[in-house]
Design a protein around this motif. Structure first.
Motif, mmCIF file in Angstrom:
data_model
loop_
_atom_site.group_PDB
_atom_site.id
_atom_site.type_symbol
_atom_site.label_atom_id
_atom_site.label_comp_id
_atom_site.label_asym_id
_atom_site.label_seq_id
_atom_site.Cartn_x
_atom_site.Cartn_y
_atom_site.Cartn_z
ATOM 1 N N VAL A 1 4.433 10.377 7.313
ATOM 2 C CA VAL A 1 3.812 10.774 5.939
ATOM 3 C C VAL A 1 2.891 9.788 5.469
ATOM 4 O O VAL A 1 3.228 8.478 5.447
ATOM 5 N N ALA A 2 1.541 10.062 5.326
ATOM 6 C CA ALA A 2 0.602 9.070 4.843
ATOM 7 C C ALA A 2 0.535 9.142 3.432
ATOM 8 O O ALA A 2 0.731 10.064 2.803
ATOM 9 N N VAL A 3 0.290 8.028 2.748
ATOM 10 C CA VAL A 3 0.108 7.710 1.250
ATOM 11 C C VAL A 3 -1.130 7.257 1.035
ATOM 12 O O VAL A 3 -1.627 6.491 1.706
ATOM 13 N N LEU A 4 -1.736 7.413 -0.273
ATOM 14 C CA LEU A 4 -3.065 7.066 -0.755
ATOM 15 C C LEU A 4 -3.019 5.965 -1.647
ATOM 16 O O LEU A 4 -4.189 5.760 -2.325
ATOM 17 N N THR A 5 -2.085 5.021 -1.493
ATOM 18 C CA THR A 5 -1.989 4.012 -2.687
ATOM 19 C C THR A 5 -2.308 2.678 -1.945
ATOM 20 O O THR A 5 -2.244 1.532 -2.424
ATOM 21 N N ALA B 1 11.856 9.680 9.305
ATOM 22 C CA ALA B 1 10.595 9.651 8.735
ATOM 23 C C ALA B 1 10.030 8.388 8.435
ATOM 24 O O ALA B 1 10.392 7.737 7.919
ATOM 25 N N VAL B 2 8.688 8.042 8.985
ATOM 26 C CA VAL B 2 7.921 6.917 8.783
ATOM 27 C C VAL B 2 6.832 7.184 7.734
ATOM 28 O O VAL B 2 6.034 8.028 7.830
ATOM 29 N N VAL B 3 6.709 6.409 6.715
ATOM 30 C CA VAL B 3 5.843 6.673 5.701
ATOM 31 C C VAL B 3 5.041 5.283 5.506
ATOM 32 O O VAL B 3 5.629 4.035 5.139
ATOM 33 N N GLY B 4 3.461 5.573 5.380
ATOM 34 C CA GLY B 4 2.826 4.314 5.231
ATOM 35 C C GLY B 4 1.624 4.704 4.918
ATOM 36 O O GLY B 4 1.057 5.764 4.668
ATOM 37 N N ASP B 5 0.564 3.598 4.657
ATOM 38 C CA ASP B 5 -0.823 3.823 4.129
ATOM 39 C C ASP B 5 -1.802 3.550 5.121
ATOM 40 O O ASP B 5 -2.977 3.773 4.624
ATOM 41 N N ASN B 6 -1.513 3.255 6.283
ATOM 42 C CA ASN B 6 -2.653 2.998 7.372
ATOM 43 C C ASN B 6 -2.011 3.336 8.703
ATOM 44 O O ASN B 6 -1.070 3.767 8.990
ATOM 45 N N ASN B 7 -2.993 3.543 9.721
ATOM 46 C CA ASN B 7 -2.736 4.025 10.942
ATOM 47 C C ASN B 7 -1.930 3.293 11.822
ATOM 48 O O ASN B 7 -0.994 3.823 12.736
ATOM 49 N N HIS B 8 -1.575 1.963 11.480
ATOM 50 C CA HIS B 8 -0.768 1.113 12.313
ATOM 51 C C HIS B 8 0.760 1.840 11.985
ATOM 52 O O HIS B 8 1.645 1.647 12.784
ATOM 53 N N ASP B 9 0.952 2.148 10.572
ATOM 54 C CA ASP B 9 2.297 2.786 10.358
ATOM 55 C C ASP B 9 2.686 3.885 11.050
ATOM 56 O O ASP B 9 3.564 4.065 11.606
ATOM 57 N N GLY C 1 0.720 -1.038 0.038
ATOM 58 C CA GLY C 1 0.103 0.088 -0.303
ATOM 59 C C GLY C 1 0.945 1.241 -0.154
ATOM 60 O O GLY C 1 0.197 2.222 -0.183
ATOM 61 N N THR C 2 2.102 1.237 0.069
ATOM 62 C CA THR C 2 3.099 2.203 0.138
ATOM 63 C C THR C 2 3.885 2.062 -0.803
ATOM 64 O O THR C 2 4.198 2.904 -1.887
ATOM 65 N N LEU C 3 4.842 1.133 -1.047
ATOM 66 C CA LEU C 3 5.623 0.849 -2.187
ATOM 67 C C LEU C 3 4.923 0.036 -3.313
ATOM 68 O O LEU C 3 5.272 0.353 -4.400
ATOM 69 N N LEU C 4 3.956 -1.038 -2.894
ATOM 70 C CA LEU C 4 3.158 -1.553 -3.890
ATOM 71 C C LEU C 4 1.752 -0.933 -3.560
ATOM 72 O O LEU C 4 1.164 -0.594 -2.532
ATOM 73 N N ASP C 5 1.282 -1.052 -5.039
ATOM 74 C CA ASP C 5 -0.197 -0.587 -5.077
ATOM 75 C C ASP C 5 -1.001 -1.765 -4.362
ATOM 76 O O ASP C 5 -0.929 -2.932 -4.737
ATOM 77 N N TYR C 6 -1.987 -1.347 -3.528
ATOM 78 C CA TYR C 6 -2.299 -2.444 -2.694
ATOM 79 C C TYR C 6 -3.556 -3.049 -3.404
ATOM 80 O O TYR C 6 -3.575 -4.423 -3.255
ATOM 81 N N ALA C 7 -4.436 -2.411 -3.932
ATOM 82 C CA ALA C 7 -5.373 -3.002 -4.707
ATOM 83 C C ALA C 7 -4.897 -3.776 -5.807
ATOM 84 O O ALA C 7 -5.648 -4.974 -5.956
ATOM 85 N N LYS C 8 -4.126 -3.511 -6.528
ATOM 86 C CA LYS C 8 -3.603 -4.497 -7.719
ATOM 87 C C LYS C 8 -2.565 -5.538 -7.225
ATOM 88 O O LYS C 8 -2.595 -6.492 -7.794
ATOM 89 N N SER C 9 -2.060 -5.414 -6.189
ATOM 90 C CA SER C 9 -0.822 -6.446 -5.575
ATOM 91 C C SER C 9 -1.630 -7.378 -4.599
ATOM 92 O O SER C 9 -1.339 -8.426 -4.679
ATOM 93 N N TRP C 10 -2.728 -6.866 -3.819
ATOM 94 C CA TRP C 10 -3.177 -7.722 -2.703
ATOM 95 C C TRP C 10 -4.567 -8.320 -2.728
ATOM 96 O O TRP C 10 -4.827 -9.064 -2.041
ATOM 97 N N VAL C 11 -5.344 -7.391 -3.331
ATOM 98 C CA VAL C 11 -6.876 -8.088 -3.464
ATOM 99 C C VAL C 11 -6.982 -9.322 -4.062
ATOM 100 O O VAL C 11 -7.451 -10.340 -3.619
#
Length: 235
Positions: free
Chosen positions: A204-208, A183-191, A16-26
């Protein structure tokens, strides 16, 4: 000097950060539910719902087990929802699936070029994921950024799990940096909560991934579309 200008190290989440979550993990989520249900289609649907994914649309709820949980947490949730395994037996199967799934992952950008650019600017770099360490290393090798990493931590690497601060502290120990320099970079609140709990200088939050500006705003200093906007934030 602002805290943004003191950043010398960047610790990234993976999925979800380095990898597109929907394309990689769904697609992987559908497969893990099938494995956990031993092929029982109705049970597989129930397991997905219990762990935060709509089996019809593929939508994953932010901060749910499938969005943010480690393998043990996902296995536990699925066993509690009716998967006919022990937690340990299912964890082993899921870890194997996740490691092999690195071959199917879709990056959000050219990760080799992205990490090379940060490395050339002197940043110390690491990945901290709720996935297992083998899967992180397979992903880094596949996309050619393994040579730029100073640190890798999965849920099974001995630093604890998110949102505990241990993975950030491990990065600091490996690089000689203080938490306020990271700096911590992630796509969810756990990060993001991991970063805050460790005293990181920037979150830093990302929206991927699975989060939204609304779900991520409280725990992030910045929210950007994807990691390609990170250098502008750091400057």
């Amino acid at each position: 000097m602002t805290k943004d200008k003191t950043i010398a190290g960047i610790l990234f989440d993976k999925d979800g950060t380095l990898l597109d979550y929907a394309k990689s993990w769904v697609p992987v989520n559908y497969e893990l539910a099938r494995i956990a249900a031993k092929g029982d289609e109705a049970l597989a649907r129930r397991l997905l719902i219990a762990c935060g994914m709509d089996p019809d649309t593929g939508y994953v709820t932010p901060d749910s087990l499938l969005a943010a949980g480690n393998t043990v947490e996902i296995a536990t949730g699925m066993v509690e929802a009716g998967a006919p395994f022990t937690v340990e037996a299912l964890r082993e199967k899921l870890d194997h699936l996740f490691a092999n799934s690195a071959a199917l992952a879709v990056p959000v950008t050219d990760l080799a070029t992205f990490f090379a650019g940060l490395h050339a600017k002197g940043y110390r770099l690491g990945v901290a994921s709720s996935d297992n360490e083998r899967s992180i290393r397979e992903t880094a090798k596949r996309f050619g950024f393994d040579r730029y990493l100073d640190y890798v931590a999965g849920y099974d690497s001995g630093y604890g799990t998110k949102p505990e601060p241990g993975m950030v502290h491990g990065f600091c120990a490996a690089t000689g940096l203080a938490p306020h320099e990271v700096a911590v970079v992630g796509d969810n609140n756990h990060d993001l909560h991991m970063g805050r709990n460790a005293g990181a200088g920037l979150t830093v939050a990302v929206l991927t991934g699975t989060g939204s500006p609304q779900s991520l705003s409280a725990a992030s200093d910045h929210c950007i579309p994807d990691i390609t906007g990170l250098e502008a934030v750091l400057r």
